[in-house]
Design a protein around this motif. Structure first.
Motif, mmCIF file in Angstrom:
data_model
loop_
_atom_site.group_PDB
_atom_site.id
_atom_site.type_symbol
_atom_site.label_atom_id
_atom_site.label_comp_id
_atom_site.label_asym_id
_atom_site.label_seq_id
_atom_site.Cartn_x
_atom_site.Cartn_y
_atom_site.Cartn_z
ATOM 1 N N UNK A 1 4.034 7.703 12.016
ATOM 2 C CA UNK A 1 3.354 8.717 11.223
ATOM 3 C C UNK A 1 2.647 8.036 10.061
ATOM 4 N N UNK A 2 1.399 8.409 9.862
ATOM 5 C CA UNK A 2 0.632 7.847 8.756
ATOM 6 C C UNK A 2 0.062 8.946 7.879
ATOM 7 N N UNK A 3 -0.391 8.538 6.724
ATOM 8 C CA UNK A 3 -0.967 9.501 5.791
ATOM 9 C C UNK A 3 0.041 10.534 5.338
ATOM 10 N N UNK A 4 1.282 10.122 5.247
ATOM 11 C CA UNK A 4 2.333 11.045 4.783
ATOM 12 C C UNK A 4 2.322 10.966 3.254
ATOM 13 N N UNK A 5 1.530 11.843 2.669
ATOM 14 C CA UNK A 5 1.238 11.719 1.235
ATOM 15 C C UNK A 5 1.578 12.955 0.426
ATOM 16 N N UNK A 6 1.740 14.082 1.084
ATOM 17 C CA UNK A 6 1.995 15.298 0.305
ATOM 18 C C UNK A 6 3.417 15.793 0.568
ATOM 19 N N UNK A 7 3.936 16.582 -0.361
ATOM 20 C CA UNK A 7 5.324 17.042 -0.230
ATOM 21 C C UNK A 7 5.575 17.839 1.042
ATOM 22 N N UNK B 1 0.825 -1.226 0.000
ATOM 23 C CA UNK B 1 0.000 0.000 0.000
ATOM 24 C C UNK B 1 0.848 1.260 0.000
ATOM 25 N N UNK B 2 1.792 1.332 0.909
ATOM 26 C CA UNK B 2 2.659 2.518 0.946
ATOM 27 C C UNK B 2 3.500 2.560 -0.326
ATOM 28 N N UNK B 3 3.512 3.714 -0.952
ATOM 29 C CA UNK B 3 4.344 3.890 -2.136
ATOM 30 C C UNK B 3 3.762 3.301 -3.399
ATOM 31 N N UNK C 1 4.569 -2.472 7.332
ATOM 32 C CA UNK C 1 4.593 -2.306 8.784
ATOM 33 C C UNK C 1 3.226 -2.621 9.402
ATOM 34 N N UNK C 2 2.373 -3.265 8.643
ATOM 35 C CA UNK C 2 1.067 -3.715 9.133
ATOM 36 C C UNK C 2 0.157 -2.568 9.563
ATOM 37 N N UNK C 3 0.290 -1.455 8.889
ATOM 38 C CA UNK C 3 -0.589 -0.309 9.155
ATOM 39 C C UNK C 3 -1.082 0.257 7.832
ATOM 40 N N UNK D 1 -3.834 0.762 6.420
ATOM 41 C CA UNK D 1 -4.906 1.759 6.404
ATOM 42 C C UNK D 1 -4.363 3.168 6.568
ATOM 43 N N UNK D 2 -3.148 3.263 7.052
ATOM 44 C CA UNK D 2 -2.552 4.583 7.321
ATOM 45 C C UNK D 2 -1.458 4.936 6.313
ATOM 46 N N UNK D 3 -1.369 4.213 5.226
ATOM 47 C CA UNK D 3 -0.303 4.474 4.258
ATOM 48 C C UNK D 3 -0.398 5.912 3.725
ATOM 49 N N UNK D 4 0.740 6.489 3.438
ATOM 50 C CA UNK D 4 2.125 6.056 3.577
ATOM 51 C C UNK D 4 2.599 6.203 5.030
ATOM 52 N N UNK D 5 3.265 5.181 5.492
ATOM 53 C CA UNK D 5 3.681 5.127 6.889
ATOM 54 C C UNK D 5 5.188 5.362 7.005
ATOM 55 N N UNK D 6 5.546 6.163 7.992
ATOM 56 C CA UNK D 6 6.950 6.394 8.342
ATOM 57 C C UNK D 6 7.069 6.161 9.843
ATOM 58 N N UNK D 7 8.013 5.320 10.233
ATOM 59 C CA UNK D 7 8.302 5.086 11.649
ATOM 60 C C UNK D 7 9.656 5.710 11.968
ATOM 61 N N UNK D 8 9.664 6.558 12.980
ATOM 62 C CA UNK D 8 10.913 7.188 13.418
ATOM 63 C C UNK D 8 11.228 6.668 14.816
#
Ligand code: FES
Length: 113
Positions: free
Chosen positions: A75-81, A15-17, A50-52, A54-61
């Motif tokens: 962090x989820x829903x990281x979709x815009x610049x 889903x992510x990407x 990362x098994x999330x 529904x929240x794509x794109x996901x970034x874990x810090x």
């Protein structure tokens, strides 16, 4: 690099990407995050699901600067610049999560223990 100060995991899988988010510049996001890799204690990796989804794109810090146990920020829903830019700024500078990224933050999943 030995243990980084901050470890960034950018999800790229089912889903992510993907075309699930056709208006997102996924390559641009990946490149922007990977540009931080190896700079100022930051490590960036592209990881599988990362098994999330529904929240794509996901970034874990994962932040190791506070002591023995890392602090994870999901962090989820990281979709815009702009969101990607804020993530880059925050990871590069450290400190508290910027207010602008708060709507993207969500709780840990089973991998986030
Ligand atoms: S593909 Fe990113 S959470 Fe599943």
């Amino acid at each position: 690099m030995s243990r980084p100060d901050r470890d960034v995991m950018l999800c790229r899988d089912c889903c992510c990407g993907t075309d699930k988010h056709p208006r997102t510049d996924h390559d641009g996001q990946r490149d922007a995050l990977l540009a931080m890799d190896g700079v100022a204690g930051v490590r960036v990796r592209v990881v599988d699901c990362l098994d999330q989804c529904d929240r794509s794109n996901v970034v874990l810090v994962r932040d190791f600067t506070g002591g023995r146990r890392p602090v994870d920020t999901w962090l989820g829903g990281v979709l815009d610049p702009r969101a990607t830019e804020r993530v880059v700024d925050w990871v590069s500078e450290g400190g508290e999560l910027p207010r602008e990224l708060e709507p993207h933050r969500f709780g840990q999943n089973r991998r986030g223990r």
